[in-house]
Design a protein around this motif. Structure first.
Motif, short mmCIF file in Angstrom:
data_model
loop_
_atom_site.label_atom_id
_atom_site.label_comp_id
_atom_site.label_asym_id
_atom_site.label_seq_id
_atom_site.Cartn_x
_atom_site.Cartn_y
_atom_site.Cartn_z
N ARG A 148 0.83 -1.21 0.00
CA ARG A 148 0.00 0.00 0.00
C ARG A 148 0.87 1.26 0.00
N LEU A 149 1.98 1.23 0.70
CA LEU A 149 2.89 2.37 0.69
C LEU A 149 3.47 2.60 -0.70
N ALA A 150 3.79 1.50 -1.40
CA ALA A 150 4.26 1.63 -2.78
C ALA A 150 3.18 2.23 -3.66
N ASN A 151 1.94 1.86 -3.42
CA ASN A 151 0.81 2.43 -4.15
C ASN A 151 0.72 3.94 -3.90
N GLU A 152 0.89 4.37 -2.66
CA GLU A 152 0.84 5.79 -2.34
C GLU A 152 1.94 6.55 -3.09
N ARG A 153 3.13 5.97 -3.12
CA ARG A 153 4.24 6.61 -3.84
C ARG A 153 3.92 6.73 -5.32
N GLU A 154 3.34 5.68 -5.89
CA GLU A 154 3.06 5.68 -7.33
C GLU A 154 2.02 6.73 -7.68
N ASP A 155 1.08 6.99 -6.78
CA ASP A 155 0.05 8.00 -7.04
C ASP A 155 0.65 9.36 -7.38
N PHE A 156 1.85 9.64 -6.87
CA PHE A 156 2.45 10.96 -7.04
C PHE A 156 3.39 11.07 -8.24
N LEU A 157 3.65 9.95 -8.91
CA LEU A 157 4.55 10.01 -10.06
C LEU A 157 4.00 10.94 -11.13
N ASP A 158 4.88 11.69 -11.77
CA ASP A 158 4.51 12.61 -12.85
C ASP A 158 3.45 13.62 -12.41
N ASN A 159 3.50 14.00 -11.13
CA ASN A 159 2.53 14.97 -10.59
C ASN A 159 1.08 14.48 -10.71
N GLY A 160 0.91 13.17 -10.63
CA GLY A 160 -0.42 12.60 -10.80
C GLY A 160 -1.45 13.08 -9.80
N MET A 161 -1.02 13.46 -8.60
CA MET A 161 -1.96 13.88 -7.56
C MET A 161 -2.19 15.39 -7.56
N ILE A 162 -1.41 16.13 -8.33
CA ILE A 162 -1.60 17.58 -8.32
C ILE A 162 -2.01 18.11 -9.69
N ALA A 163 -2.41 17.19 -10.58
CA ALA A 163 -2.90 17.63 -11.89
C ALA A 163 -4.13 18.50 -11.72
N GLU A 164 -4.97 18.15 -10.74
CA GLU A 164 -6.13 18.96 -10.41
C GLU A 164 -6.56 18.59 -8.99
N ARG A 165 -7.15 19.53 -8.31
CA ARG A 165 -7.54 19.27 -6.94
C ARG A 165 -8.93 18.65 -6.91
N ASN A 166 -9.04 17.48 -6.30
CA ASN A 166 -10.30 16.76 -6.26
C ASN A 166 -10.45 16.07 -4.91
N THR A 167 -11.48 15.25 -4.80
CA THR A 167 -11.78 14.61 -3.52
C THR A 167 -10.63 13.77 -3.01
N LYS A 168 -10.03 12.97 -3.88
CA LYS A 168 -8.93 12.12 -3.45
C LYS A 168 -7.73 12.94 -3.01
N ALA A 169 -7.45 14.00 -3.77
CA ALA A 169 -6.35 14.88 -3.39
C ALA A 169 -6.60 15.51 -2.03
N ASP A 170 -7.85 15.84 -1.76
CA ASP A 170 -8.18 16.48 -0.49
C ASP A 170 -7.93 15.53 0.68
#
Length: 250
Positions: A148-170
């Motif tokens: 799960r920690l590896a999954n969290e890290r992968e979410d951020f690759l290539d700015n994947g979590m900051i492309a737009e602010r949404n519920t998951k990002a919040d």
């Protein structure tokens, strides 16, 4: 290699060979990838990234930590019971038939980790409990948490979590959540990942100041090609008519 973490099956194979994984282990990963293709076809992350790239990235992060192949396989298939399309038992998350299917394709130990992953609670108070009880947790639960920690890290690759602010990002924007994840990564004996996540969180927090809210939830969505829609809708209509007629005749 010119990439930090793989995003394609070819990159993942190159990475594993560079890390001296056995060819038999690489062959298992390649077979698992072939299983994953139809299961996640058309599925995309909230950022628009093809879901299968996220799965490969998660497996790649685990490989970079020299994890056992069963763990890499579980990383590659970690969303099978929550997002995957088995072609049967739709809506069920780990039915007996689904579990047997996955066991046949990735092995018993890897399948068990995928099953445990689908049932891993991941809210702030759960993460706090994992930190406090780490030395008392079963080995398989510790392994699942590392995936799960590896999954969290992968979410951020290539700015994947900051492309737009949404519920998951919040959800991840809460500093308490971030601190707990970083502490858990340290407790899980993965200081390199904790350092990477710390840097990603800092960039993420700064970016959120200038990013507007998006209409989307940020979670994954299925996009079917037009031909598939034309073939699928008539079948759904016929199935609905049969069900209505059956109920009327009962």
């Amino acid at each position: 290699m010119t990439f930090d973490y793989a995003q394609t099956n070819l990159q993942l194979v190159r990475q594993m060979r560079a890390l001296s994984y056995l060819e038999s282990d690489i062959a298992r990963v390649e077979r698992a990838y072939q299983t994953a293709i139809p299961m996640f076809s058309g599925l995309h992350r909230g950022s628009g990234k093809p879901f299968i790239c996220h799965l490969i990235g998660t497996a790649s992060i685990l490989a970079s930590h020299h994890c056992p192949v069963d763990m890499i396989l579980a990383g590659l298939m970690h969303a099978a019971y929550t997002q995957g399309d088995f072609g049967f038992h739709s809506g069920q998350k780990g039915s007996r038939r689904q579990r047997q299917f996955l066991t046949d394709h990735i092995g018993e130990q890897a399948e068990k980790l995928v099953y445990l992953y689908a049932r891993l609670d991941w809210k702030a108070h759960h993460i706090h409990t994992y930190v406090e009880d780490w030395h008392r947790l079963p080995v398989e639960q510790k392994t699942t948490i590392r995936i799960r920690l590896a999954n969290e890290r992968e979410d951020f690759l290539d700015n994947g979590m900051i492309a737009e602010r949404n519920t998951k990002a919040d959800q991840i924007a809460k500093l308490g959540m971030q601190a707990k994840i970083l502490t858990l990564a340290e407790r899980a004996d993965w200081p390199e990942l904790a350092s990477d996540l710390k840097n990603e969180f800092e960039q993420f927090n700064q970016a959120l100041l200038n990013v507007k809210w998006a209409d989307s939830s940020g979670f994954s969505a299925l996009y079917l090609p037009p031909t598939a829609k034309r073939r699928l809708l008539p079948r759904l209509e016929k199935a609905l008519v049969r069900r209505i007629r059956k109920q009327q005749s009962a």
